[in-house]
Scaffold this active site. Structure first.
Site, PDB file in Angstrom:
ATOM      1  N   SER A  81      -2.691 -40.384  56.090  1.00  0.00           N
ATOM      2  CA  SER A  81      -2.784 -41.285  54.927  1.00  0.00           C
ATOM      3  C   SER A  81      -1.437 -41.408  54.213  1.00  0.00           C
ATOM      4  O   SER A  81      -0.875 -40.408  53.747  1.00  0.00           O
ATOM      5  CB  SER A  81      -3.835 -40.736  53.958  1.00  0.00           C
ATOM      6  OG  SER A  81      -3.578 -41.185  52.645  1.00  0.00           O
TER       7      SER A  81
HETATM    8  N1  LIG Z   1      -4.606 -45.877  45.367  1.00  0.00           N
HETATM    9  C1  LIG Z   1      -4.960 -44.633  45.988  1.00  0.00           C
HETATM   10  C2  LIG Z   1      -5.389 -44.890  47.415  1.00  0.00           C
HETATM   11  C3  LIG Z   1      -6.064 -43.677  47.996  1.00  0.00           C
HETATM   12  C4  LIG Z   1      -6.819 -44.036  49.258  1.00  0.00           C
HETATM   13  O1  LIG Z   1      -7.395 -45.125  49.368  1.00  0.00           O
HETATM   14  N2  LIG Z   1      -6.832 -43.125  50.203  1.00  0.00           N
HETATM   15  C5  LIG Z   1      -7.548 -43.374  51.422  1.00  0.00           C
HETATM   16  C6  LIG Z   1      -6.769 -42.871  52.596  1.00  0.00           C
HETATM   17  S1  LIG Z   1      -5.289 -43.836  52.799  1.00  0.00           S
HETATM   18  C7  LIG Z   1      -8.883 -42.654  51.330  1.00  0.00           C
HETATM   19  O2  LIG Z   1      -8.973 -41.569  50.822  1.00  0.00           O
HETATM   20  N3  LIG Z   1      -9.938 -43.298  51.850  1.00  0.00           N
HETATM   21  C8  LIG Z   1     -11.235 -42.725  51.876  1.00  0.00           C
HETATM   22  C9  LIG Z   1     -12.211 -43.468  51.029  1.00  0.00           C
HETATM   23  O3  LIG Z   1     -11.810 -44.375  50.279  1.00  0.00           O
HETATM   24  O4  LIG Z   1     -13.390 -43.153  51.116  1.00  0.00           O
HETATM   25  C10 LIG Z   1      -3.783 -43.658  45.939  1.00  0.00           C
HETATM   26  O5  LIG Z   1      -2.648 -44.113  45.864  1.00  0.00           O
HETATM   27  O6  LIG Z   1      -4.017 -42.450  45.949  1.00  0.00           O
END
Ligand SMILES: N[C@@H](CCC(=O)N[C@@H](CS)C(=O)NCC(=O)O)C(=O)O
Length: 218
Positions: free
Chosen positions: A12
Protein backbone atom coordinates in the site's frame (compact mmCIF):
# COMPACT_ATOMS: atom_id res chain seq x y z
CA UNK A 1 5.39 3.10 27.55
CA UNK A 2 4.31 0.67 24.81
CA UNK A 3 6.14 1.11 21.52
CA UNK A 4 4.52 2.80 18.59
CA UNK A 5 2.54 0.24 16.57
CA UNK A 6 1.99 0.51 12.83
CA UNK A 7 -0.65 -1.59 11.10
CA UNK A 8 0.90 -1.92 7.70
CA UNK A 9 0.47 -3.58 4.33
CA UNK A 10 3.76 -3.26 2.44
CA UNK A 11 2.26 -2.91 -1.02
CA UNK A 12 0.00 0.00 0.00
CA UNK A 13 1.52 3.38 -1.01
CA UNK A 14 0.00 5.35 1.91
CA UNK A 15 1.14 2.66 4.33
CA UNK A 16 4.66 2.75 2.88
CA UNK A 17 4.75 6.53 3.25
CA UNK A 18 4.12 6.17 6.98
CA UNK A 19 7.02 3.75 7.30
CA UNK A 20 9.25 6.20 5.41
CA UNK A 21 8.31 8.90 7.92
CA UNK A 22 8.99 6.56 10.85
CA UNK A 23 12.39 5.63 9.40
CA UNK A 24 13.33 9.27 8.75
CA UNK A 25 12.39 10.15 12.33
CA UNK A 26 14.27 7.06 13.59
CA UNK A 27 11.34 6.00 15.79
CA UNK A 28 11.06 2.60 17.41
CA UNK A 29 8.09 0.84 15.92
CA UNK A 30 6.36 -2.49 16.06
CA UNK A 31 5.11 -3.21 12.55
CA UNK A 32 2.03 -5.41 12.40
CA UNK A 33 1.38 -6.61 8.88
CA UNK A 34 -2.25 -6.85 7.81
CA UNK A 35 -2.69 -8.76 4.58
CA UNK A 36 -5.45 -6.85 2.86
CA UNK A 37 -5.70 -9.46 0.13
CA UNK A 38 -6.56 -12.03 2.79
CA UNK A 39 -9.09 -9.68 4.43
CA UNK A 40 -7.12 -9.32 7.65
CA UNK A 41 -8.15 -5.66 7.90
CA UNK A 42 -11.78 -6.75 8.31
CA UNK A 43 -11.14 -8.79 11.43
CA UNK A 44 -13.00 -7.72 14.54
CA UNK A 45 -9.88 -6.83 16.52
CA UNK A 46 -8.71 -4.39 13.86
CA UNK A 47 -12.20 -2.95 13.27
CA UNK A 48 -12.28 -2.03 16.97
CA UNK A 49 -9.11 -0.01 16.42
CA UNK A 50 -10.07 1.49 13.05
CA UNK A 51 -13.70 1.06 12.00
CA UNK A 52 -12.71 2.50 8.61
CA UNK A 53 -10.42 -0.58 8.22
CA UNK A 54 -7.61 1.20 6.39
CA UNK A 55 -3.86 1.02 6.55
CA UNK A 56 -1.81 2.79 7.64
CA UNK A 57 -3.12 2.98 11.19
CA UNK A 58 -0.94 3.75 14.20
CA UNK A 59 -1.47 3.07 17.87
CA UNK A 60 0.72 5.30 20.00
CA UNK A 61 0.16 4.24 23.60
CA UNK A 62 -3.58 4.98 23.99
CA UNK A 63 -3.80 7.19 20.91
CA UNK A 64 -5.08 5.81 17.59
CA UNK A 65 -4.74 7.56 14.24
CA UNK A 66 -5.25 6.69 10.60
CA UNK A 67 -4.93 8.65 7.32
CA UNK A 68 -1.31 8.66 6.21
CA UNK A 69 -0.92 12.44 5.99
CA UNK A 70 -2.45 13.00 9.43
CA UNK A 71 -0.08 10.34 10.79
CA UNK A 72 2.95 11.91 9.08
CA UNK A 73 2.36 15.35 10.57
CA UNK A 74 1.39 13.94 13.99
CA UNK A 75 4.59 11.91 14.24
CA UNK A 76 6.82 14.88 13.47
CA UNK A 77 4.93 17.19 15.82
CA UNK A 78 4.88 14.63 18.61
CA UNK A 79 8.44 13.32 18.36
CA UNK A 80 10.67 15.77 16.46
CA UNK A 81 8.83 19.11 16.39
CA UNK A 82 11.94 20.95 15.24
CA UNK A 83 12.49 18.67 12.26
CA UNK A 84 12.60 20.23 8.82
CA UNK A 85 10.33 17.38 7.72
CA UNK A 86 7.38 19.53 8.81
CA UNK A 87 8.47 23.17 9.09
CA UNK A 88 6.92 25.33 11.79
CA UNK A 89 6.78 28.53 9.76
CA UNK A 90 3.08 28.86 8.76
CA UNK A 91 3.81 29.71 5.13
CA UNK A 92 6.33 26.90 4.68
CA UNK A 93 4.00 24.50 6.46
CA UNK A 94 1.15 25.66 4.23
CA UNK A 95 3.10 24.59 1.14
CA UNK A 96 3.91 21.21 2.69
CA UNK A 97 0.22 20.72 3.50
CA UNK A 98 -0.77 21.70 -0.03
CA UNK A 99 1.60 19.08 -1.45
CA UNK A 100 0.24 16.48 0.99
CA UNK A 101 -3.33 17.23 -0.13
CA UNK A 102 -2.15 17.13 -3.73
CA UNK A 103 -1.01 13.56 -3.19
CA UNK A 104 -4.22 12.52 -1.43
CA UNK A 105 -6.68 14.20 -3.73
CA UNK A 106 -4.89 14.26 -7.09
CA UNK A 107 -1.84 12.05 -7.63
CA UNK A 108 -2.71 9.10 -5.40
CA UNK A 109 -6.43 9.51 -6.19
CA UNK A 110 -5.72 9.24 -9.94
CA UNK A 111 -3.37 6.32 -9.35
CA UNK A 112 -6.05 4.60 -7.30
CA UNK A 113 -8.61 5.20 -10.06
CA UNK A 114 -6.30 3.24 -12.38
CA UNK A 115 -5.38 0.35 -10.10
CA UNK A 116 -8.66 -0.22 -8.24
CA UNK A 117 -10.59 -1.69 -11.22
CA UNK A 118 -7.61 -3.96 -11.95
CA UNK A 119 -7.39 -5.19 -8.35
CA UNK A 120 -11.09 -5.34 -7.56
CA UNK A 121 -12.96 -5.92 -10.80
CA UNK A 122 -10.52 -7.87 -12.93
CA UNK A 123 -9.96 -5.05 -15.46
CA UNK A 124 -7.08 -5.77 -17.84
CA UNK A 125 -6.87 -2.42 -19.64
CA UNK A 126 -6.62 1.20 -18.53
CA UNK A 127 -8.92 3.80 -20.15
CA UNK A 128 -6.98 6.52 -21.99
CA UNK A 129 -8.75 9.30 -20.05
CA UNK A 130 -7.38 7.91 -16.79
CA UNK A 131 -3.88 7.81 -18.27
CA UNK A 132 -4.32 11.41 -19.42
CA UNK A 133 -5.48 12.50 -15.97
CA UNK A 134 -2.47 10.83 -14.38
CA UNK A 135 -0.11 12.45 -16.87
CA UNK A 136 -1.56 15.85 -16.06
CA UNK A 137 -0.97 15.23 -12.34
CA UNK A 138 2.62 14.16 -13.02
CA UNK A 139 3.07 17.38 -15.02
CA UNK A 140 1.89 19.35 -11.99
CA UNK A 141 4.35 17.53 -9.73
CA UNK A 142 7.12 18.13 -12.27
CA UNK A 143 6.25 21.84 -12.09
CA UNK A 144 6.49 21.89 -8.28
CA UNK A 145 10.03 20.56 -8.65
CA UNK A 146 11.15 23.21 -11.13
CA UNK A 147 14.28 24.86 -9.72
CA UNK A 148 14.13 23.09 -6.37
CA UNK A 149 15.34 19.77 -5.01
CA UNK A 150 12.31 18.85 -2.91
CA UNK A 151 8.60 19.21 -3.55
CA UNK A 152 8.07 21.95 -0.95
CA UNK A 153 11.39 23.78 -1.25
CA UNK A 154 14.96 23.36 -0.12
CA UNK A 155 14.38 20.63 2.46
CA UNK A 156 12.98 17.14 2.26
CA UNK A 157 9.60 17.12 4.02
CA UNK A 158 6.84 14.65 4.78
CA UNK A 159 5.33 15.67 1.44
CA UNK A 160 8.30 14.10 -0.37
CA UNK A 161 7.95 10.93 1.68
CA UNK A 162 4.26 10.65 0.79
CA UNK A 163 4.65 11.55 -2.87
CA UNK A 164 7.56 9.19 -3.49
CA UNK A 165 5.49 6.27 -2.20
CA UNK A 166 3.00 7.05 -4.99
CA UNK A 167 5.56 7.87 -7.70
CA UNK A 168 7.62 4.72 -7.05
CA UNK A 169 4.42 2.68 -7.41
CA UNK A 170 3.72 4.31 -10.76
CA UNK A 171 7.29 3.68 -11.89
CA UNK A 172 7.11 0.02 -10.94
CA UNK A 173 3.80 -0.53 -12.69
CA UNK A 174 5.33 0.74 -15.90
CA UNK A 175 4.41 4.43 -16.17
CA UNK A 176 7.01 6.16 -18.32
CA UNK A 177 8.44 9.10 -16.37
CA UNK A 178 11.09 10.11 -18.90
CA UNK A 179 9.31 13.28 -20.03
CA UNK A 180 9.26 14.52 -16.40
CA UNK A 181 12.92 15.40 -15.92
CA UNK A 182 12.45 17.12 -12.56
CA UNK A 183 10.57 14.09 -11.20
CA UNK A 184 13.32 11.77 -12.39
CA UNK A 185 16.05 13.80 -10.63
CA UNK A 186 13.98 14.07 -7.43
CA UNK A 187 13.08 10.36 -7.53
CA UNK A 188 16.81 9.51 -7.64
CA UNK A 189 17.39 11.79 -4.65
CA UNK A 190 14.57 10.07 -2.74
CA UNK A 191 16.22 6.68 -3.22
CA UNK A 192 18.84 7.68 -0.62
CA UNK A 193 16.19 8.34 2.05
CA UNK A 194 16.12 6.19 5.21
CA UNK A 195 13.97 3.13 4.69
CA UNK A 196 13.77 3.56 0.94
CA UNK A 197 14.62 -0.10 0.30
CA UNK A 198 11.48 -1.19 2.14
CA UNK A 199 9.44 1.21 0.04
CA UNK A 200 10.99 -0.13 -3.14
CA UNK A 201 10.23 -3.71 -2.17
CA UNK A 202 6.54 -2.90 -1.65
CA UNK A 203 6.35 -0.81 -4.83
CA UNK A 204 7.90 -3.66 -6.80
CA UNK A 205 5.37 -6.12 -5.42
CA UNK A 206 2.44 -3.85 -6.20
CA UNK A 207 3.74 -2.81 -9.61
CA UNK A 208 4.51 -6.39 -10.56
CA UNK A 209 1.03 -7.49 -9.57
CA UNK A 210 -0.65 -4.78 -11.66
CA UNK A 211 1.67 -5.41 -14.63
CA UNK A 212 0.82 -9.12 -14.55
CA UNK A 213 -2.89 -8.30 -14.96
CA UNK A 214 -2.54 -5.92 -17.92
CA UNK A 215 -3.16 -7.11 -21.48
CA UNK A 216 -0.44 -4.78 -22.69
CA UNK A 217 2.27 -2.82 -20.84
CA UNK A 218 1.24 0.58 -19.45
N1 LIG B 1 -6.41 8.30 2.43
C1 LIG B 1 -5.94 7.13 3.12
C2 LIG B 1 -6.01 5.94 2.19
C3 LIG B 1 -5.84 4.65 2.96
C4 LIG B 1 -6.28 3.47 2.12
O1 LIG B 1 -7.24 3.55 1.35
N2 LIG B 1 -5.59 2.36 2.28
C5 LIG B 1 -5.96 1.18 1.55
C6 LIG B 1 -4.74 0.46 1.07
S1 LIG B 1 -3.90 1.45 -0.15
C7 LIG B 1 -6.77 0.29 2.48
O2 LIG B 1 -6.48 0.18 3.64
N3 LIG B 1 -7.80 -0.36 1.93
C8 LIG B 1 -8.61 -1.26 2.67
C9 LIG B 1 -10.01 -0.79 2.82
O3 LIG B 1 -10.32 0.36 2.45
O4 LIG B 1 -10.83 -1.57 3.29
C10 LIG B 1 -4.51 7.34 3.63
O5 LIG B 1 -3.80 8.15 3.05
O6 LIG B 1 -4.14 6.71 4.62
Amino acid sequence: MAPLVLYHFPVSPPSRSTLLVIRSLELDVEVKILNLLAGEHMQEDFLKINPQHTVPTIVDDDYVLWESKAIATYLVEQYKPDSALYPTDPKERGIVNQRLYFDSTVLFARTFAIVAPIMRQGATTIPQEKKDALKEALGTLNGYLEGQEWVAGVNCTVADLCLVATVSTLDKLGVDLTEFANIIDWYERCKALPGYDENEEGANAFGGFIKSKLEEPY
